[in-house]
Design an enzyme around this catalytic site. Structure first.
Site, short mmCIF file in Angstrom:
data_model
loop_
_atom_site.label_atom_id
_atom_site.label_comp_id
_atom_site.label_asym_id
_atom_site.label_seq_id
_atom_site.Cartn_x
_atom_site.Cartn_y
_atom_site.Cartn_z
N HIS A 1 7.53 -25.10 9.32
CA HIS A 1 6.42 -25.83 9.92
C HIS A 1 5.06 -25.54 9.30
CE1 HIS A 1 8.55 -26.70 14.01
NE2 HIS A 1 9.19 -27.21 12.98
N THR B 1 1.88 -2.11 9.08
CA THR B 1 2.24 -3.08 10.12
C THR B 1 2.42 -4.49 9.59
OG1 THR B 1 -0.07 -3.61 10.59
CG2 THR B 1 0.93 -1.80 11.87
N ASP C 1 0.85 -1.19 0.00
CA ASP C 1 0.00 0.00 0.00
C ASP C 1 0.89 1.25 0.00
OD1 ASP C 1 0.91 0.34 2.61
OD2 ASP C 1 -1.07 0.22 3.53
N CYS D 1 2.49 -3.60 4.24
CA CYS D 1 1.69 -2.41 4.56
C CYS D 1 2.36 -1.74 5.76
CB CYS D 1 0.22 -2.74 4.80
SG CYS D 1 -0.15 -3.72 6.26
#
Length: 146
Positions: free
Chosen positions: A98, A67, A8, A65
């Protein structure tokens, strides 16, 4: 290997730095993110990254973005995506080892460019371990079909 990258408005600079870094390492990079800092909506770019991965236009995806959280939520809505938010290399390693995550997410307001490169390297250089983890990944993917 082809990697799709999306972002973004908050993460244009970091996206460009990671894109160049990947290309220097020989990866083909498909940019589906914005290239301007004009306000835009991260869910659109999370979806674009996720769709490119599940449709086979790219092998893996990276979504950025502010965060990493919002764009990961959007990417995870695409059936077949296992997106993870990683703010350090250990989680990136474990997400591949995993969980066989196919979309890496991080936040431009959380990690700097050098840490982002370490996260990307750890993620790309780790292969899925399979074994008992395959059953668990299958269980995660079965949730989508309910």
């Amino acid at each position: 290997m082809k990697i799709v990258i999306g972002n973004d408005h908050s993460s244009v600079d970091l996206k460009n730095e990671i894109k160049a870094y990947l290309e220097e390492k020989g990866y083909e990079v498909l940019n589906v993110g914005t290239d301007t800092t004009d306000s835009c909506d991260y869910p659109a770019y999370g979806e674009k990254v996720g769709r490119a991965v599940v449709d086979g236009a790219a092998d893996l995806g990276i979504a950025i973005c502010g965060t990493g959280l919002g764009i990961s939520l959007a990417a995870n809505k695409v059936k077949g995506v296992r997106a993870c938010v990683c703010s350090e290399p250990y989680t990136a390693r474990m997400s591949r080892l995993h969980n066989n995550c196919n979309v890496l997410c991080f936040g431009a307001r959380v990690v700097g460019s050098e840490l982002a490169k370490m996260i990307v390297d750890e993620w790309l250089n780790t292969s899925f371990e399979g074994g008992r983890h395959q059953r668990r990944v299958d269980m995660i993917m079965d949730i989508e079909n309910k």
